[in-house]
Design an enzyme around this catalytic site. Structure first.
Site, mmCIF file in Angstrom:
data_model
loop_
_atom_site.group_PDB
_atom_site.id
_atom_site.type_symbol
_atom_site.label_atom_id
_atom_site.label_comp_id
_atom_site.label_asym_id
_atom_site.label_seq_id
_atom_site.Cartn_x
_atom_site.Cartn_y
_atom_site.Cartn_z
ATOM 1 C CD GLU A 56 -2.656 -1.432 -0.166
ATOM 2 O OE1 GLU A 56 -2.974 -0.457 -0.883
ATOM 3 O OE2 GLU A 56 -2.882 -2.601 -0.496
ATOM 4 C CG HIS A 60 -1.045 0.832 -4.558
ATOM 5 N ND1 HIS A 60 -1.215 0.821 -5.922
ATOM 6 C CD2 HIS A 60 -1.426 -0.400 -4.116
ATOM 7 C CE1 HIS A 60 -1.673 -0.362 -6.295
ATOM 8 N NE2 HIS A 60 -1.790 -1.130 -5.224
#
Length: 162
Positions: free
Chosen positions: A132, A135
């Site tokens: 994450e 990202h």
């Protein structure tokens, strides 16, 4: 709160580093509610804001029946031990490839009230935290694949989009 549509590979928002959250306002509160609702679905481990089209540094997770979120996360510790399991991504649907990640990770950020949040874990949680934060930095797990495997993955994606 709303279940949000997931952006998929090819959408430029996934390759754009996210901006830090400087003010917690109604927009950010709504974003967190949407992240939490959208990740709270069987088979989903994590979701970054840019995966739902919002260019802010926030993500949610759903690991071992624990759903949470963090704003402005920074990885502060990674173990020297690694794991090489298969990894997938909601933004790269249907594709799973062996991806090397640290076995343990710790992330520090804040919650909606500005309180420090520390999220840490091993194995799946560690993989999720690293995935994450990538990202939010504008990276996909595909970028971490060995060259030959990445080439195969990109060919598969191009075929799926054709």
């Amino acid at each position: 709160m709303a279940m949000r549509e997931i952006r998929t590979v090819g959408d430029p928002v996934l390759r754009t580093p996210c901006d830090p959250i400087t003010t917690v306002d109604e927009r950010v509160r709504s974003l967190v509610a949407d992240l939490v609702e959208t990740v709270d679905y069987e088979g989903r481990a994590g979701l970054a804001a840019n995966q739902i089209g919002v260019n802010l540094r926030a993500f949610s997770w759903n690991i071992d029946d624990e759903v949470g979120y963090v704003l402005n996360p920074t990885i502060v510790e990674l173990s020297d031990d690694y794991q090489d399991g298969d990894e997938g991504c909601l933004s790269v649907p249907g594709l799973w490839y062996p991806t090397r990640r640290a076995w343990y990770a710790r992330v520090v950020g804040v919650d909606l009230d500005g309180n420090e949040v520390v999220v840490e874990g091993t194995e799946l949680m560690a993989r999720c935290l690293q995935h994450e934060v990538d990202h939010l930095d504008g990276m996909l797990y595909l970028d971490r694949l060995d060259r030959a495997v990445r080439k195969k993955a990109m060919r598969t994606i191009r075929e799926q989009l054709a």
